[in-house]
Each structure stands twice: as C-alpha cells, then as structure tokens.
Design a protein around this motif. Structure first.
Motif, mmCIF file in Angstrom:
data_model
loop_
_atom_site.group_PDB
_atom_site.id
_atom_site.type_symbol
_atom_site.label_atom_id
_atom_site.label_comp_id
_atom_site.label_asym_id
_atom_site.label_seq_id
_atom_site.Cartn_x
_atom_site.Cartn_y
_atom_site.Cartn_z
ATOM 1 N N ALA A 103 -3.784 0.637 -6.628
ATOM 2 C CA ALA A 103 -2.498 1.187 -6.185
ATOM 3 C C ALA A 103 -2.584 1.651 -4.738
ATOM 4 C CB ALA A 103 -2.076 2.338 -7.098
ATOM 5 N N ASP A 104 -3.675 2.331 -4.398
ATOM 6 C CA ASP A 104 -3.857 2.806 -3.024
ATOM 7 C C ASP A 104 -3.982 1.646 -2.041
ATOM 8 O OD1 ASP A 104 -3.837 5.394 -3.999
ATOM 9 O OD2 ASP A 104 -6.033 5.601 -3.960
ATOM 10 N N GLY A 152 -9.690 2.107 -15.456
ATOM 11 C CA GLY A 152 -8.685 3.088 -15.051
ATOM 12 C C GLY A 152 -8.841 3.511 -13.603
ATOM 13 N N GLU A 153 -10.082 3.724 -13.186
ATOM 14 C CA GLU A 153 -10.335 4.082 -11.785
ATOM 15 C C GLU A 153 -9.955 2.934 -10.854
ATOM 16 O OE1 GLU A 153 -14.275 5.576 -11.091
ATOM 17 O OE2 GLU A 153 -14.159 6.907 -12.823
ATOM 18 N N LEU A 168 -7.640 0.749 -11.288
ATOM 19 C CA LEU A 168 -6.177 0.722 -11.148
ATOM 20 C C LEU A 168 -5.712 1.706 -10.086
ATOM 21 C CD1 LEU A 168 -4.987 0.435 -14.854
ATOM 22 C CD2 LEU A 168 -4.747 -1.275 -13.037
ATOM 23 N N GLY A 169 -6.333 2.867 -10.048
ATOM 24 C CA GLY A 169 -5.989 3.845 -9.016
ATOM 25 C C GLY A 169 -6.319 3.337 -7.622
ATOM 26 N N HIS A 170 -7.487 2.728 -7.477
ATOM 27 C CA HIS A 170 -7.869 2.152 -6.179
ATOM 28 C C HIS A 170 -6.918 1.015 -5.795
ATOM 29 C CE1 HIS A 170 -11.419 4.562 -5.816
ATOM 30 N NE2 HIS A 170 -11.989 4.049 -6.885
#
Length: 93
Positions: A49-50, A42-43, A45-47
C-alpha cells in the motif's frame, strides 16, 4: 490419521505431505510456519500500500514487490488448501 499438506515445498518444488493425527512435532512446526507466513503476508500488504501510493517508486521496486507478493500469495493459497482439506476431512470423521 489424515494427510496434511505442509506449508513448504520439498525437493524440486514438489508438495510435502504429512500423515498425522494433528498433534505431532512436525504438525506444530507446520502450524508455526503457517502463522509466520500469514503474518508476513499481512506486513507485505502494508508495504505494498505504501509503495503503490509513492509516485516516486521505481519499476525495479514495483517488480521486487510484485515478486514478493507472488511468493506470499503462493504460500497463502497453500495454507488455505491445507486448512480446507483438513476441514473437509474432519466433517467425514
């Protein structure tokens, strides 16, 4: 007793299985490892996207991200397979 696919690889990258009733120490460790792996996915995926949104991202950064995502997807697929096997097994008990 059932076979459980564990969320890590054994020697030479081979699958690891546990004969379990689901309540032992190794099962609890596997549950913890799965939770950590899913949280890290999950983390990631956030990275991702950024980094994808950053027009200054280099090829090297994107390749590094892609390799981490491949590793994470491998782990998530193993978790899904293991949980699916356990669900299917519980329907026949």
């Amino acid at each position: 007793m059932t076979l459980r696919l564990l969320p890590w690889e054994g020697a030479e990258g081979k699958r690891c299985y546990l004969v379990t009733d689901g309540a032992g120490v190794v099962s609890r460790v596997a549950d913890t490892v799965e939770s950590v792996q899913l949280a890290m996915a999950g983390e990631l995926l956030g990275h991702a996207a950024d980094l994808v949104a950053d027009r200054r991202a280099t090829c090297e950064q994107l390749r590094f991200l892609l390799e981490r995502m491949r590793e994470s997807l491998t782990e998530v697929c193993r978790i899904a397979e293991s949980r699916g096997d356990r669900l299917a097994g519980s329907r026949h008990e």
